[in-house]
Structures are given as C-alpha cells and as structure tokens.
Design an enzyme around this catalytic site. Structure first.
Site, mmCIF file in Angstrom:
data_model
loop_
_atom_site.group_PDB
_atom_site.id
_atom_site.type_symbol
_atom_site.label_atom_id
_atom_site.label_comp_id
_atom_site.label_asym_id
_atom_site.label_seq_id
_atom_site.Cartn_x
_atom_site.Cartn_y
_atom_site.Cartn_z
ATOM 1 N N GLU A 186 -0.889 2.048 7.187
ATOM 2 C CA GLU A 186 -1.180 3.156 6.575
ATOM 3 C C GLU A 186 -1.936 4.333 6.844
ATOM 4 O OE1 GLU A 186 0.472 3.166 3.607
ATOM 5 O OE2 GLU A 186 0.945 0.982 4.120
ATOM 6 N N ALA A 196 0.931 -1.130 0.111
ATOM 7 C CA ALA A 196 0.077 -0.073 0.210
ATOM 8 C C ALA A 196 0.861 1.559 -0.069
ATOM 9 C CB ALA A 196 -0.974 0.038 1.272
ATOM 10 N N MET A 197 0.165 2.291 -0.196
ATOM 11 C CA MET A 197 0.933 3.517 -0.167
ATOM 12 C C MET A 197 0.148 4.587 0.502
ATOM 13 S SD MET A 197 3.512 5.344 -0.919
ATOM 14 C CE MET A 197 4.188 7.149 -0.861
ATOM 15 N N GLU A 198 0.826 5.399 1.458
ATOM 16 C CA GLU A 198 0.134 6.148 2.564
ATOM 17 C C GLU A 198 -0.137 7.774 1.802
ATOM 18 O OE1 GLU A 198 4.854 6.694 3.215
ATOM 19 O OE2 GLU A 198 3.173 5.104 2.409
ATOM 20 N N GLU A 241 8.626 4.295 8.127
ATOM 21 C CA GLU A 241 8.191 2.584 8.225
ATOM 22 C C GLU A 241 8.236 1.860 9.360
ATOM 23 O OE1 GLU A 241 6.415 2.199 5.733
ATOM 24 O OE2 GLU A 241 7.129 3.686 4.235
#
Length: 826
Positions: free
Chosen positions: A291, A257-259, A313
């Site tokens: 996320e 996923a990407m935040e 992270e």
C-alpha cells in the site's frame, strides 16, 4: 446503475477541467442515512453537455452557478448538466446517502463487543457516488476539502491531517490533486497510536475493542512502516507526496487494504486476536509495503483509465515483496509469493476468463472491476520481476523515477510507462511489453537432456510465445549426507534457445526457473522427477523447493500427475520442511483441492487419513516448542481434516492441545466448526461459545458453525439468511457460506445445488458486486464435482443473465469444476 464507458470518460475529460471539491458530511442524522453536501468548482473548455454521478436516497437540491436544477432529472446515478457554457462553473448538490453493510461506499458497523459504531469509506472504481456527487473517473483529478460532523466522542480521519473544530465538527487539510476514488474518511471512537517519522505524522487506528491487540503489535507495525518509508525514499527521487500517513484497521473490509492517500485502510483481521505464524505476520508486512508503494504508483501518478489498473497493482505487488526483502527482517518473501500469489496467477491465467496483464478492451467500469484477479496482481508482478531480471534494476528504477517526474499529480498510461523505461535502456522495452503484457496464458517449459557420460546438453521445449531469461539449477546428490542435494551450478539461459546448453555431467536434478524469476510452468525430465520423488526435502533453498512444489501442483491440475502421488510427496517430504509458507501452501492445496475435489468420493477417506497422519507427524516433531509456527499450522490443518471428533473435542474441553498451544478464540472456533460438520456439537454449544466470545469474529464463527450443522432445518435457516433476507453484512454472508457446503454432507445439501444458481443470480442483482463476489466465491457448491453441477452452471450462464460480477465468478468456478472432472478422469 449506469456504468461509465471509456468513450464517455474521454469525452468528459476533454470538456472539463475539475479544480476543487468542497464536501460536508453529516454523520449525525441517524442509523440509515447521512447528509452529503458537495460543491464542485470546474471549468468547461467549450460549450457542451455532461453529467455528474451520485446515488442518493434523497436529492434535496442542485444549483449550477446559483441557478436551481430540477432534482427529478436524476436518471439512475446520473444528473444531467446540459448546455454548459465555456468558462468557470460551480455545482452545489445537497443529498442524503445511505450507509452500506456490504463494504461499498460509507460502510457502517456496530461492534457487538461494546456497542460502539464505526464508519469508513471504500470508494474504489465507482462507489464515490454513494457518498458525494462527483465527476467520477480517475483522470479528473482535483483538490478535495472535507468537513465532517460526527458524534462528539468520535475521531474523524481523512486523507489529510484533521482538526477538531468543536461541537463534533472536523476539518481535513486540503489534498493535493487526487482522483475521486482515492478520497477517504474513517469516523468513530478509534483507538489510536501516534508517532512521527522524518517529520511526518504516522498513526495506527482500530476499534476500541481491539486496542490491546493493536498495542501489542504497534512497535512491529510502526517499525515495518518506517523501514518501508525509508527504503522507498532511497529508491524514489520524488518525496512522499502527502501530509501524513495513517493506517486504519477497519471492520468488514472487502479487500486486503486500500491505498487511500495518507489514510490507508486495512481489514482489521490484521490486528491479531489469536496466535499467528511468522508467515502471516510477513503477509501483513507485505500489505503495508504494497500500500505504501501505491502512494507513488497509483496516487501520485494515477492511471488514466481502468485498463491500466494492472500497472498500479503489479507495481505495488512487486515493490511490496522486494522492499520487504531489502528493508525488513522478512528476507525470504519471494518464497511466499511463489507458493501463494503465483499459484493464484497461474490458475486465473488458465481459465476462459483470462485476459492480458494489460488488457485493451476495458470498455466500461463493469468490465474493469472484473480484472482484479491473480493476473493483475501476481502475473503482473511476475512480469515486472522478469523485466527487472532482463533490464537490470538500475535501469528499471531510473525509468520509474522518470515516470514519476513526468506525471506527478497527473495521470499516465502504459505507453507512458514504457516510454519512461525506454529512455534508460537500449533494449526493446516496447517489444517486451507486447510479448508479456498483451498476451494471455501460461508458457510451459520442458527440459530434454541428451548425451552420455560427462557430456550432456540441455534443450528446453518452449510451449508459448514469451521470451524468458531463466536460471537452470543443476543439483547433485550429496554423497556425505543421504537424501540431501547440493547445487553444482546455476546457469542463465535465454528462451527461446538458439543452441543447446552444455551441462557436462548429468545432474541428479535439473530445475528450470530455479530462483523463480520468470512466470511459466515447468516440467521435469524423468530422472529429475525421480530425484524429486525421493529427495525434494533435501533441496537446500526454500525458494527452490517452492518452484518444485509448484511444478507438482501444476502437473496435478493438468492431469499429468495423479493426485494421490501429490499426497504421497507431501506425506514423505513435508514432515522435514522448515519453511512455514511451504508447509501452509502444500497442506492447503492437498486438503482443499486434492482431497476435497480431485480424488473421487471413494478415495477421499484415504486422502484425509493421509493428511491427518501427516499433521500428527508435524505435531509430534514440534513437541519441543522450538517451532511454534509450524506447530500452529499442523494443529489448524489437523482440525480441518479430522474425520472423528474425539481428539479435537478433548482439546476443546481441555482448552489446549497437549503440549500446546492453548486454544485461543481462533482455534476454539475452528474446532467447533469441525465438530459441527461431524455432527458432534449443537446449537447450545455454539451459543455458549458466542457468549464466551461475543466479538465480531465470534459472531462470524457462530454463523459458520450454525451453517455447518448436519441438520435440515439449520441448512434451510442458513440458506434463507444468505439468499432471502438481505440482512447479512458482507462478512456474515461469507461466514455463513463457508459453513454451508461440506463434502461430508453431500447428500444432505444435494437439493440446494440447483437452487444455488437461481438464488445467486437474484441476490447478486439485488445487493450488488460485493455480495455477488461473495456468492460466487464462497456460496458456490465447489464440493459437487459432477457433470450435473457443471450442466446446471452452464445453463445459468446461458439463460439466467447473471450480473457481470457473478458471471465472472461462475465462469471461473465452472472451469475449475470441469478441471476437477478431468483430473478425476485422467
């Protein structure tokens, strides 16, 4: 492409104050490119020269303060801006950009199920330049205003709430100050589920062909999202900083996923088409929690330079697992972390490519991209968990909230973070950071018990340099229940020790790091190892069992425990195991490492037979239907290790495993892939299955099966598709690579082992980091555990000049190969 250096970024940050981007994207100009017009308003603090980044297919015009600049001055990805005067400026850039099929920049995907097209951005690190012109570094935050023209039937999502203006035009609400890499757009005929929570719009989005599957899980997904949102507001004093919270499940996504602020993108495998285990649902929930934590740590407060990406992270990783445990039905998440994520960290930290959790030598973006590994995620989260154990959660959270208050909508460094923590404790946090975050490698803790009768003491041999606070579990045999162990006492011990730790009566099992609160390999004293051998499954707590299984895994990898002994432990104790994460983790290591790499080819049939018998035991044990997740894991792994086709071919013909489960698309493709490896199916059967399941996942399954066929022509077609045509998307490349190499086909593919190094170097140079990563990770001949493979790889590293992304993957793969050779020779 020119990479940005830290020195260049620092110089540009001193020169510029960037205020606002106004971006217009036209997604209606064709299948290959899209229009991109960008206006950047910024201030130069003094006179000077700088540059803006973009990677267009055509640069139509550039004006600075109304005066045209020559587009031909674009050098690779840099457009010079010479002779800036002090004061305010406006830069306007109009260009065409190319769509991506590798998950970088603006990715374009056409769904084979219904022909619908979807677009989304992934701009991390330096891929914003593929979508619009930008001063592309994290500490030049700005406000972003976005307008998108799309086909009339599409919906456009962005960081802020979007409004349809008519005629296919969409306007997104301006963002707060955010970094360039966090800008996000997702466009297409999305299926959406919307609600509100605490006055904030929440949305879930996926491809239309996945709509029934998203709808089936929408209540669960939204409940997890709300629970995490509420828990973070209990922990954090700063409120959620954006105007909405959308979660889009997008196709062919490279990461989990990407935040992106307000628009988190997930790989759409998290929209489950087939049966999954509860542990897999927990993993999805953890990614949601991870996320969301980034909305504060990463988006509200952002790293100043990429050397601190670990902090983003590691924090999100720690908070994801911890918040899931505190706020949702998933109360045992740290077992899964210990089995899956921590092993990832331990492995990465023992390779020559290891680096400190907080590296100091990240000189450019190419170097930074290599640090997205088990160290930045799992080791960093383990370090934070140890920090919380040492510092106390109250002081830790107080420091976090100070950090947010000091640096919100701005950038910060590790030093800033440590200063915020230090403000709330008398402990020497700076010394802790030096010991834990600036060093490499895994400490090893080995117990020595001395004494007699009821008077024993413990001395821990500490191979390493970090301080640890660990729990030591003392377990006795349960005299009333044979094979079970009971916890007598859990001691807290600081390492290095000043004096031996009194124990009293010698326990049947002494376990260092019980509870898994530190990051270290642990060993057993001889008597404790014998107890593990006979009674591992009798330990009462799954997290305790996870620590033991990890210790056995480490001992195998270090050549201190025979691979066959690990298989014997699995055969003896896994049939009694109830924790799904443990069963999955042990079976995965036993099959993909022990059977496929650590035992010799002569020993492999016996190893596979052991695993097959183990899976049969698990299938028999779950016939009553009370443990569907355990049964599903056993069925999957039975398919994976099947040495003969008859049983699984019958399952496929009947459409079910006797007693269940029915074969859903995932299980059907798994069976067909194994039949392909065994030479028990053909192209006609693969084509028929693809007709039955023409989805994107089906297309990947077919590619995997075709590459796995034990046929010389099939292998050559697969190889050409991967390394010559450059037409495979990132996911189809990966699926083809996963099917290609099979231990059962070693002789057939032997000639491709030397070809791999030359062809991988070439494709990585042509197609970029995402394909380089896939080539190094999935297309590497991992089954070929022999000195010649190692020699060829070392020659490639020395003489072929692979790209940084491929070099890193090859370095790691070759180290794993050398380790496998050492294990075989132990």
């Amino acid at each position: 492409m020119s990479v940005l250096t830290r020195d260049e970024a620092q110089s540009r940050a001193k020169l510029l104050d960037v205020h606002r981007y106004t971006i217009e994207l036209d997604l209606t100009t064709g299948d290959e490119t899209f229009g991109s017009t960008t206006v950047i308003r910024f201030t130069a603090r003094s006179a000077g020269d700088t540059f803006v980044e973009l990677r267009p297919t055509a640069l139509h015009s550039v004006t600075l303060d109304g005066e045209p600049l020559d587009p031909d001055t674009l050098d690779d990805n840099r457009l010079p801006l010479p002779g800036l005067t002090a004061g305010d400026h406006e830069l306007r850039v109009r260009a065409d950009m190319r769509y991506s099929t590798t998950g970088e920049g603006m990715h374009r995907f056409t769904d084979p199920t219904d022909g619908e097209t979807y677009l989304y951005t992934q701009l991390f690190m330096e891929d914003v330049q593929r979508v619009f012109a930008a001063f592309d570094q994290p500490d030049l935050k700005a406000v972003f205003e976005l307008t998108v023209k799309a086909p009339e039937t599409w919906t456009v999502l962005a960081n802020g709430i979007t409004e349809h203006l008519g005629d296919g035009r969409w306007q997104a609400a301006p963002t707060p100050l955010v970094s360039t890499y966090l800008v996000a757009v997702a466009a297409g005929p999305w299926h959406s589920v919307r609600t509100e929570h605490q006055g904030l719009p929440f949305g879930l989005h996926c491809r239309r062909s996945l709509a029934p599957h998203l709808d089936a899980d929408a209540d669960e997904l939204l409940e997890i999202t709300k629970q995490c949102y509420d828990r973070y507001h209990e922990k954090f004093e700063e409120p959620y900083p954006f105007d909405s919270y959308d979660q889009a499940f997008v196709p062919e996504f490279n990461a989990g996923a990407m935040e992106n602020p307000g628009l988190v993108t997930f790989r759409d495998e998290f929209v489950y088409r087939s049966a999954v285990t509860d542990t897999e649902r927990q993993t999805r929930a953890m990614v949601i929690a991870h996320e969301m934590a980034h909305m504060w740590f990463g988006d509200l407060v952002t790293l100043q330079w990429w050397d601190d990406i670990w902090l983003n992270e590691s924090f999100a990783e720690y908070m994801g697992y911890q918040t899931l445990t505190e706020a949702t039905r998933y109360t045992d998440t740290w077992t899964d972390f210990g089995v899956v994520r921590k092993a990832w960290g331990y492995d990465a930290d023992q390779r020559p490519s290891t680096h400190p959790v907080a590296p100091e030598n990240v000189d450019d973006t190419a170097s930074a991209l290599l640090n997205f590994d088990g160290i930045s995620y799992a080791k960093g989260a383990s370090a934070l968990r140890q920090l919380v154990t040492w510092l106390g959660e109250k002081d830790f959270l107080a420091g976090i909230n100070t950090h947010f208050a000091r640096h919100k909508f701005a950038n910060a460094t590790l030093a800033d973070f440590i200063d915020s923590l230090a403000a709330h404790t008398d402990r020497d946090v700076h010394a802790w950071a030096d010991a834990w975050l600036r060093t490499t490698g895994v400490d090893t803790l080995t117990p020595t018990l001395t004494g007699s009768n009821g008077d024993h003491t413990l001395t821990v041999d500490h191979h390493g340099t970090r301080p640890h606070r660990v729990a030591v579990g003392l377990y006795d045999l349960d005299l009333a229940d044979e094979g079970h162990l009971t916890l007598r006492e859990r001691l807290e011990v600081d390492i290095p020790q000043h004096t031996p730790q009194p124990l009293g009566k010698r326990p049947a099992l002494l376990l260092l790091n019980d509870g898994d609160l530190t990051y270290a390999k642990v060993r057993f004293d001889p008597a404790s190892f014998e107890t593990v051998r006979t009674s591992l499954s009798g330990l009462p707590d799954p997290l305790t069992r996870a620590v033991v299984w990890n210790a056995l895994r480490d001992a195998v990898r270090d050549g201190e425990l025979a691979p066959t002994a690990y298989l014997e432990a699995a055969r003896a104790h896994l049939p009694k195991e109830t924790d799904l994460a443990l069963v999955e983790g042990v079976l995965a290591f036993a099959s993909r490492q022990v059977a496929d790499r650590y035992v010799t080819p002569d020993q492999r049939p016996a190893a596979v037979a052991t695993l097959s018998a183990l899976c049969r035991d698990l299938i028999r044990r779950t016939e009553d239907g009370d443990h569907p997740g355990l049964r599903l894991i056993a069925v999957r792994h039975f398919i994976e290790v099947a040495a003969h086709p008859d049983t699984i071919a019958a399952w496929l013909a009947d459409g079910t495993v006797p007693g269940g489960p029915e074969l859903d698309p995932d299980l059907r493709w798994r069976v067909l892939a194994r039949l392909a490896v065994l030479g028990a199916t053909d192209e006609a059967a693969i084509a028929a299955e693809l007709d039955r399941d023409p989805s994107a996942t089906g297309r990947e399954g077919a590619a995997r099966c075709r590459a796995a066929l034990p046929d010389a022509d099939a292998k050559e077609r697969a190889w050409t598709a991967m390394f010559s045509t450059d037409t495979l998307s990132n996911y189809l490349f990966t699926a083809t690579a996963q099917g290609f190499w099979q231990p059962e086909q070693a002789d057939l593919v032997a000639g491709y082992v030397p070809r791999f190094y030359e062809d991988a170097v070439a494709v990585a140079a042509r197609r970029g980091p995402a394909i380089a990563d896939a080539a190094g990770r999935f297309a590497f001949p991992a089954h070929a555990v022999d000195p010649d493979t190692l020699r060829l790889g070392e020659h490639c590293l020395t003489h072929a000049d692979p790209t940084p992304a491929l070099r890193r993957k090859l370095t790691d793969q070759l180290d794993d190969l050398a380790r496998a050779l050492r294990v075989r020779g132990a």
